[in-house]
Structures are given as C-alpha cells and as structure tokens.
Motif scaffolding. Structure first.
Motif, mmCIF file in Angstrom:
data_model
loop_
_atom_site.group_PDB
_atom_site.id
_atom_site.type_symbol
_atom_site.label_atom_id
_atom_site.label_comp_id
_atom_site.label_asym_id
_atom_site.label_seq_id
_atom_site.Cartn_x
_atom_site.Cartn_y
_atom_site.Cartn_z
ATOM 1 N N ASP A 45 11.723 19.185 -16.848
ATOM 2 C CA ASP A 45 12.347 17.857 -17.471
ATOM 3 C C ASP A 45 13.455 17.481 -17.086
ATOM 4 O O ASP A 45 14.180 16.320 -17.663
ATOM 5 C CB ASP A 45 12.328 18.396 -19.069
ATOM 6 N N HIS A 46 14.027 17.860 -15.837
ATOM 7 C CA HIS A 46 15.307 17.385 -15.060
ATOM 8 C C HIS A 46 14.660 16.844 -13.828
ATOM 9 O O HIS A 46 15.283 16.742 -12.840
ATOM 10 C CB HIS A 46 16.212 18.483 -14.995
ATOM 11 N N GLY A 47 13.419 16.542 -13.764
ATOM 12 C CA GLY A 47 12.939 15.876 -12.712
ATOM 13 C C GLY A 47 13.524 14.675 -12.106
ATOM 14 O O GLY A 47 13.291 14.342 -10.766
ATOM 15 N N THR B 257 11.807 6.678 -6.193
ATOM 16 C CA THR B 257 10.858 8.053 -6.658
ATOM 17 C C THR B 257 9.604 7.937 -5.836
ATOM 18 O O THR B 257 8.960 9.037 -5.973
ATOM 19 C CB THR B 257 10.413 7.810 -8.198
ATOM 20 N N ASP B 258 9.156 7.061 -4.991
ATOM 21 C CA ASP B 258 8.108 7.070 -4.141
ATOM 22 C C ASP B 258 8.140 8.404 -3.288
ATOM 23 O O ASP B 258 9.428 8.602 -2.675
ATOM 24 C CB ASP B 258 8.043 5.977 -3.271
ATOM 25 N N GLY C 139 0.827 -1.227 0.261
ATOM 26 C CA GLY C 139 -0.071 -0.050 -0.104
ATOM 27 C C GLY C 139 0.793 1.462 -0.042
ATOM 28 O O GLY C 139 0.237 2.389 0.337
ATOM 29 N N ALA C 140 2.261 1.011 -0.338
ATOM 30 C CA ALA C 140 3.110 2.450 -0.430
ATOM 31 C C ALA C 140 2.486 3.539 -1.188
ATOM 32 O O ALA C 140 1.926 3.058 -2.318
ATOM 33 C CB ALA C 140 4.382 2.119 -0.759
ATOM 34 N N ILE C 141 2.443 4.742 -1.015
ATOM 35 C CA ILE C 141 2.130 5.704 -1.915
ATOM 36 C C ILE C 141 3.215 5.681 -3.048
ATOM 37 O O ILE C 141 4.488 6.210 -2.744
ATOM 38 C CB ILE C 141 2.016 7.048 -1.224
ATOM 39 N N ARG C 142 2.882 5.672 -4.189
ATOM 40 C CA ARG C 142 3.799 5.940 -5.468
ATOM 41 C C ARG C 142 3.443 7.441 -5.856
ATOM 42 O O ARG C 142 2.370 8.110 -5.626
ATOM 43 C CB ARG C 142 3.549 4.925 -6.497
ATOM 44 N N VAL C 143 4.270 7.846 -6.979
ATOM 45 C CA VAL C 143 4.320 9.396 -7.405
ATOM 46 C C VAL C 143 2.773 9.636 -8.036
ATOM 47 O O VAL C 143 2.212 10.420 -7.659
ATOM 48 C CB VAL C 143 5.408 9.671 -8.266
ATOM 49 N N ASP D 72 7.069 4.233 -11.135
ATOM 50 C CA ASP D 72 6.126 4.687 -12.018
ATOM 51 C C ASP D 72 6.345 5.796 -12.728
ATOM 52 O O ASP D 72 5.450 6.204 -13.796
ATOM 53 C CB ASP D 72 4.688 4.821 -11.290
ATOM 54 N N LEU D 73 7.615 6.271 -12.875
ATOM 55 C CA LEU D 73 8.090 7.506 -13.597
ATOM 56 C C LEU D 73 9.252 7.096 -14.663
ATOM 57 O O LEU D 73 9.343 7.349 -15.539
ATOM 58 C CB LEU D 73 8.600 8.441 -12.624
ATOM 59 N N ASP D 74 9.938 5.930 -13.916
ATOM 60 C CA ASP D 74 11.088 5.527 -14.897
ATOM 61 C C ASP D 74 11.207 3.704 -14.553
ATOM 62 O O ASP D 74 11.715 3.799 -13.457
ATOM 63 C CB ASP D 74 12.188 6.137 -14.566
ATOM 64 N N GLU D 75 11.112 2.952 -15.509
ATOM 65 C CA GLU D 75 11.106 1.590 -15.157
ATOM 66 C C GLU D 75 12.405 1.195 -14.933
ATOM 67 O O GLU D 75 12.784 0.113 -14.499
ATOM 68 C CB GLU D 75 10.433 0.889 -16.387
ATOM 69 N N SER D 76 13.624 2.082 -15.028
ATOM 70 C CA SER D 76 14.909 1.515 -15.114
ATOM 71 C C SER D 76 15.067 1.827 -13.550
ATOM 72 O O SER D 76 16.453 1.465 -13.121
ATOM 73 C CB SER D 76 15.689 2.448 -15.940
ATOM 74 N N LEU D 77 14.328 2.483 -12.528
ATOM 75 C CA LEU D 77 14.488 2.726 -11.294
ATOM 76 C C LEU D 77 13.719 1.849 -10.469
ATOM 77 O O LEU D 77 12.539 1.596 -10.756
ATOM 78 C CB LEU D 77 14.616 4.261 -11.010
#
Length: 256
Positions: free
Chosen positions: A127-129, A193-194, A100-104, A183-188
């Motif tokens: 764009d540098h997020g 990013t949470d 149940g962790a909150i994702r971005v 959920d922002l970058d599948e390489s991470l």
C-alpha cells in the motif's frame, strides 16, 4: 603408515576440495536462508539497468541493489511485483502510453501487482507503492532488511517475483511532465510511474555479488575475492605438502 603416490594424490585432491568449498555460496543468516538475484534491463528505452540481490530467511528479506541510468533528481518507485506470470514485458511491446510507451497496467499480466515497496525508510507494504517521499531519487546503491508477506516470500522462492523500477523521462526534459496522467495516480504524470527497468528474481550468481561479500551462516562476512583466495590457498597447500613428501622420498633414495 606407508605414504604412496596414490595417497599423496588423494590428500592433495581432498585439500583442494576443502579450499574450493570455501568459495562455494554460503547460506546467509540461518540455515533456511537462501540467496536470489535479479538482473534489471531497461524498458521504455529508459537507459536504466542494474542488479538486485536478495537473501530470504523465513519472512525476513535483505535487499541489495545497484542501479544505473535513472533520471536524477526525481523519485523512482521500486517494487517487488507478485501474482503475475513471473516475467518482464517484451521491451518492444506497444503500450498505451504516448508514442506506444509501456505503462504500468500494460504489463500487469507479466509482472503482477506490487507485493513489497523497496522504500528507503518507512513502510515497505504494497500500500506504499507510491510513497514518493521515500524512494531513491537517483541511481546508486540501495540496501534494506525488512519483513515480507508469505505471498512475497513464496514468489521469490518459486521464481515468479519480479523487480520493477519506475520513472521515465520520455521527452528528455529532465523531469517528470507531459499531458498524459499516470494510470496509477492521476495526480502524477505518466512519466513518474511508467516502468523504467525490470528483472525476474532467480537463483543468485555469487560471482556477481557486490564487493564486501555476503553474510555467512556464522555471522561473519566473507568477500568473494577472499573466498577465491581461500580456495587457491587450499590447492597450493595441498600441492606443497605433496611436493614436500616426494622431495623427502627422493632424498632418502639418494642417501641409500
């Protein structure tokens, strides 16, 4: 001119007001500059917290931020989010992450999209997020001045801007890992990013400004403690003048 007790009282009150004025929040930089603040509280039971202070002068933004409780040795993306409801998510909300962790994206309606990236160097654009090489890797003090878009400036001014810190060690391994992907970058991994902490940008609480003070309109620096001393000095000076005048009047009466 005859000096009366009423005039002494008025003089003391006037000088006290002048002294108190020294402790009032001063606009930084130009006449159009205003100060704001965000109190950061934890999300995802991260243990992270902090305070961010902002001075906005046109499209120039100065950010000072102190943080605690972030995972050391790993980059922590940090942003000003805009375009949402201008709120932080309920820390007890059930997200789409593991356990149940909150994702971005779970809280995107609350805080919106990235408007500015609070990098330590390089670009601060949206764009540098995920510019992980230029984000802090531990808790501490952050400070930077940069130009923001009209959207970010307007969000700060109308109270809908939100500061979000990212990066949570859910499993206590001491690093970002786990099978779930961001959920922002599948390489991470999702942990990278949470959201770890969040705070809505609102009116500045000057009493909580960092030590060292704020830059005033004339380009000088006045610390909060110094301002308080100036205020106290004004009151004491007023009281001293009033006492001196009263003492002299009493002495003159005794001589007569």
């Amino acid at each position: 001119m005859r000096t009366t007790m009423k005039s002494i009282t008025l003089m003391a009150a006037s000088m006290a007001m002048i002294g108190a004025g020294a402790a009032a929040p001063a606009m930084a930089h130009g006449d159009d500059a205003h100060s704001y603040q965000a109190d950061l509280t934890q999300l995802n039971d991260s243990g992270a917290s902090g305070t961010a202070w902002f001075t906005l002068d046109g499209d120039e933004l100065t950010v000072k931020m102190d943080t605690q409780g972030l995972l050391a040795g790993s980059p922590h993306a940090q942003h000003i989010h805009v375009g949402g409801a201008g709120t932080c998510p309920d820390p007890d909300m059930k997200g789409s992450g593991v356990d149940g962790a909150i994702r971005v994206t779970d809280a995107i309606d609350d805080y919106g999209m990235v408007g500015a990236s609070l990098t330590t160097k390089g670009s601060t654009g949206a764009d540098h997020g995920l510019d992980v090489a230029n984000f802090p890797t531990e808790s501490g003090h952050y400070e930077r001045t940069f130009t923001v878009t009209d959207e970010v400036a307007s969000a700060i001014e109308d109270g809908t801007a939100v500061v979000v810190l990212h990066g949570v060690d859910h499993n206590g391994s001491g690093e970002y890992d786990g099978d779930q992907k961001s959920d922002l970058d599948e390489s991470l991994p999702s942990e990278a990013t949470d959201p770890a902490a969040c705070g809505v940008v609102g009116a500045s609480q000057m009493a909580d400004m960092p030590e060292g003070g704020v830059e005033t309109g004339d380009g000088t620096t006045a610390g909060i403690e110094d301002a308080g001393l100036l205020a106290a000095g004004g009151v004491l000076a007023a009281a001293g003048v009033a006492g001196m005048v009263v003492s002299r009047r009493r002495a003159a009466r005794r001589e007569n």
